[in-house]
Design a protein around this motif. Structure first.
Motif, PDB file in Angstrom:
ATOM      1  N   LEU A 106       0.807  -1.218   0.000  1.00  0.00           N
ATOM      2  CA  LEU A 106       0.000   0.000   0.000  1.00  0.00           C
ATOM      3  C   LEU A 106       0.844   1.274   0.000  1.00  0.00           C
ATOM      4  O   LEU A 106       0.313   2.365  -0.127  1.00  0.00           O
ATOM      5  CB  LEU A 106      -0.948   0.002   1.204  1.00  0.00           C
ATOM      6  CG  LEU A 106      -2.001  -1.104   1.214  1.00  0.00           C
ATOM      7  CD1 LEU A 106      -2.815  -1.047   2.488  1.00  0.00           C
ATOM      8  CD2 LEU A 106      -2.892  -1.005  -0.005  1.00  0.00           C
ATOM      9  N   GLY A 107       2.158   1.148   0.178  1.00  0.00           N
ATOM     10  CA  GLY A 107       3.042   2.313   0.158  1.00  0.00           C
ATOM     11  C   GLY A 107       3.074   3.083   1.457  1.00  0.00           C
ATOM     12  O   GLY A 107       3.357   4.281   1.457  1.00  0.00           O
ATOM     13  N   ASN A 108       2.808   2.436   2.583  1.00  0.00           N
ATOM     14  CA  ASN A 108       2.792   3.111   3.883  1.00  0.00           C
ATOM     15  C   ASN A 108       4.144   3.084   4.585  1.00  0.00           C
ATOM     16  O   ASN A 108       4.266   3.609   5.689  1.00  0.00           O
ATOM     17  CB  ASN A 108       1.739   2.478   4.798  1.00  0.00           C
ATOM     18  CG  ASN A 108       0.349   2.629   4.236  1.00  0.00           C
ATOM     19  OD1 ASN A 108       0.070   3.566   3.503  1.00  0.00           O
ATOM     20  ND2 ASN A 108      -0.528   1.706   4.569  1.00  0.00           N
ATOM     21  N   VAL A 109       5.154   2.485   3.997  1.00  0.00           N
ATOM     22  CA  VAL A 109       6.451   2.352   4.638  1.00  0.00           C
ATOM     23  C   VAL A 109       7.385   3.419   4.089  1.00  0.00           C
ATOM     24  O   VAL A 109       7.444   3.666   2.888  1.00  0.00           O
ATOM     25  CB  VAL A 109       7.041   0.938   4.373  1.00  0.00           C
ATOM     26  CG1 VAL A 109       8.435   0.825   4.924  1.00  0.00           C
ATOM     27  CG2 VAL A 109       6.135  -0.109   4.961  1.00  0.00           C
ATOM     28  N   LYS A 110       8.105   4.039   4.992  1.00  0.00           N
ATOM     29  CA  LYS A 110       9.078   5.048   4.578  1.00  0.00           C
ATOM     30  C   LYS A 110      10.247   4.338   3.899  1.00  0.00           C
ATOM     31  O   LYS A 110      10.792   3.367   4.439  1.00  0.00           O
ATOM     32  CB  LYS A 110       9.574   5.825   5.799  1.00  0.00           C
ATOM     33  CG  LYS A 110      10.525   6.922   5.477  1.00  0.00           C
ATOM     34  CD  LYS A 110      10.931   7.667   6.724  1.00  0.00           C
ATOM     35  CE  LYS A 110      11.938   8.724   6.371  1.00  0.00           C
ATOM     36  NZ  LYS A 110      12.408   9.430   7.573  1.00  0.00           N
ATOM     37  N   PRO A 111      10.650   4.780   2.730  1.00  0.00           N
ATOM     38  CA  PRO A 111      11.745   4.093   2.036  1.00  0.00           C
ATOM     39  C   PRO A 111      13.068   4.264   2.768  1.00  0.00           C
ATOM     40  O   PRO A 111      13.334   5.309   3.363  1.00  0.00           O
ATOM     41  CB  PRO A 111      11.774   4.755   0.665  1.00  0.00           C
ATOM     42  CG  PRO A 111      11.099   6.066   0.842  1.00  0.00           C
ATOM     43  CD  PRO A 111      10.124   5.898   1.956  1.00  0.00           C
ATOM     44  N   THR A 112      13.884   3.227   2.755  1.00  0.00           N
ATOM     45  CA  THR A 112      15.210   3.303   3.349  1.00  0.00           C
ATOM     46  C   THR A 112      16.218   3.427   2.232  1.00  0.00           C
ATOM     47  O   THR A 112      16.178   2.684   1.243  1.00  0.00           O
ATOM     48  CB  THR A 112      15.496   2.036   4.169  1.00  0.00           C
ATOM     49  OG1 THR A 112      15.357   0.897   3.336  1.00  0.00           O
ATOM     50  CG2 THR A 112      14.550   1.903   5.349  1.00  0.00           C
ATOM     51  N   TYR A 113      17.122   4.356   2.392  1.00  0.00           N
ATOM     52  CA  TYR A 113      18.144   4.592   1.385  1.00  0.00           C
ATOM     53  C   TYR A 113      19.470   4.062   1.915  1.00  0.00           C
ATOM     54  O   TYR A 113      19.851   4.314   3.042  1.00  0.00           O
ATOM     55  CB  TYR A 113      18.258   6.095   1.073  1.00  0.00           C
ATOM     56  CG  TYR A 113      16.971   6.665   0.535  1.00  0.00           C
ATOM     57  CD1 TYR A 113      16.582   6.411  -0.764  1.00  0.00           C
ATOM     58  CD2 TYR A 113      16.150   7.444   1.327  1.00  0.00           C
ATOM     59  CE1 TYR A 113      15.396   6.913  -1.262  1.00  0.00           C
ATOM     60  CE2 TYR A 113      14.968   7.957   0.825  1.00  0.00           C
ATOM     61  CZ  TYR A 113      14.603   7.685  -0.463  1.00  0.00           C
ATOM     62  OH  TYR A 113      13.432   8.180  -0.966  1.00  0.00           O
ATOM     63  N   PHE A 114      20.165   3.337   1.070  1.00  0.00           N
ATOM     64  CA  PHE A 114      21.447   2.777   1.453  1.00  0.00           C
ATOM     65  C   PHE A 114      22.597   3.738   1.153  1.00  0.00           C
ATOM     66  O   PHE A 114      23.689   3.583   1.648  1.00  0.00           O
ATOM     67  CB  PHE A 114      21.690   1.450   0.754  1.00  0.00           C
ATOM     68  CG  PHE A 114      20.685   0.396   1.165  1.00  0.00           C
ATOM     69  CD1 PHE A 114      20.724  -0.154   2.417  1.00  0.00           C
ATOM     70  CD2 PHE A 114      19.689   0.005   0.297  1.00  0.00           C
ATOM     71  CE1 PHE A 114      19.811  -1.095   2.824  1.00  0.00           C
ATOM     72  CE2 PHE A 114      18.765  -0.937   0.679  1.00  0.00           C
ATOM     73  CZ  PHE A 114      18.816  -1.498   1.941  1.00  0.00           C
ATOM     74  N   TYR A 115      22.330   4.737   0.363  1.00  0.00           N
ATOM     75  CA  TYR A 115      23.351   5.713   0.001  1.00  0.00           C
ATOM     76  C   TYR A 115      23.081   7.011   0.738  1.00  0.00           C
ATOM     77  O   TYR A 115      21.979   7.551   0.697  1.00  0.00           O
ATOM     78  CB  TYR A 115      23.339   5.969  -1.519  1.00  0.00           C
ATOM     79  CG  TYR A 115      24.287   7.035  -1.950  1.00  0.00           C
ATOM     80  CD1 TYR A 115      25.647   6.789  -2.028  1.00  0.00           C
ATOM     81  CD2 TYR A 115      23.826   8.320  -2.249  1.00  0.00           C
ATOM     82  CE1 TYR A 115      26.525   7.780  -2.410  1.00  0.00           C
ATOM     83  CE2 TYR A 115      24.685   9.320  -2.641  1.00  0.00           C
ATOM     84  CZ  TYR A 115      26.038   9.035  -2.729  1.00  0.00           C
ATOM     85  OH  TYR A 115      26.904  10.012  -3.099  1.00  0.00           O
ATOM     86  N   SER A 116      24.063   7.514   1.408  1.00  0.00           N
ATOM     87  CA  SER A 116      23.901   8.813   2.062  1.00  0.00           C
ATOM     88  C   SER A 116      24.946   9.759   1.491  1.00  0.00           C
ATOM     89  O   SER A 116      26.121   9.432   1.389  1.00  0.00           O
ATOM     90  CB  SER A 116      24.068   8.676   3.582  1.00  0.00           C
ATOM     91  OG  SER A 116      25.348   8.201   3.881  1.00  0.00           O
ATOM     92  N   SER A 117      24.527  10.935   1.119  1.00  0.00           N
ATOM     93  CA  SER A 117      25.439  11.907   0.535  1.00  0.00           C
ATOM     94  C   SER A 117      26.267  12.577   1.620  1.00  0.00           C
ATOM     95  O   SER A 117      25.774  12.808   2.724  1.00  0.00           O
ATOM     96  CB  SER A 117      24.657  12.929  -0.274  1.00  0.00           C
ATOM     97  OG  SER A 117      23.769  13.610   0.567  1.00  0.00           O
ATOM     98  N   PRO A 118      27.511  12.920   1.319  1.00  0.00           N
ATOM     99  CA  PRO A 118      28.378  13.556   2.347  1.00  0.00           C
ATOM    100  C   PRO A 118      28.005  14.975   2.663  1.00  0.00           C
ATOM    101  O   PRO A 118      27.300  15.661   2.096  1.00  0.00           O
ATOM    102  CB  PRO A 118      29.775  13.491   1.728  1.00  0.00           C
ATOM    103  CG  PRO A 118      29.606  13.164   0.306  1.00  0.00           C
ATOM    104  CD  PRO A 118      28.216  12.639   0.121  1.00  0.00           C
TER     105      PRO A 118
END
Length: 118
Positions: A106-118
């Protein structure tokens, strides 16, 4: 025995059609989406049991009463019946596991990103 095998397989087919109709209704109406999906999965397992009962009764009684000659003793419909029974089992597992991923679907989960910008 022929009527018993046909009747058990017919009951499995009727349950499969009922599951199909319930799945269409469940996915078409937003409020009913995940309320009875596991019930549909359980009903698919019951349909698989009836189908397998019919698919086991038929060759056992057929081969005990009629002399088997030739290579192809059963028609393509027997193989189609086994394919249907296997699909019922797989779909039963699918429908039983589907509510575990309700928030992701349903799209209720906040996406997790594996890349974080410096």
């Amino acid at each position: 025995w022929g009527r018993a095998a046909a009747a058990t397989y017919l009951v499995g087919f009727i349950l499969l059609v009922i599951c199909f109709a319930l799945a269409i209704i469940a996915f078409a109406i937003d409020t009913l989406r995940f309320n009875f999906i596991r019930g549909i999965g359980g009903l698919l397992f019951v349909a698989a049991v009836f189908s397998i009962m019919g698919l086991v009764i038929y060759p056992v009684k057929f081969s005990s009463e009629i002399e088997m000659t030739g290579i192809n003793m059963f028609s393509w419909a027997y193989g189609f019946g086994w394919t249907t029974a296997i699909m019922e089992i797989c779909l039963g597992f699918f429908f039983c596991c589907l509510p575990n991923y309700e928030d992701q679907i349903l799209g209720n989960v906040k996406p997790t990103y594996f890349y974080s910008s410096p």
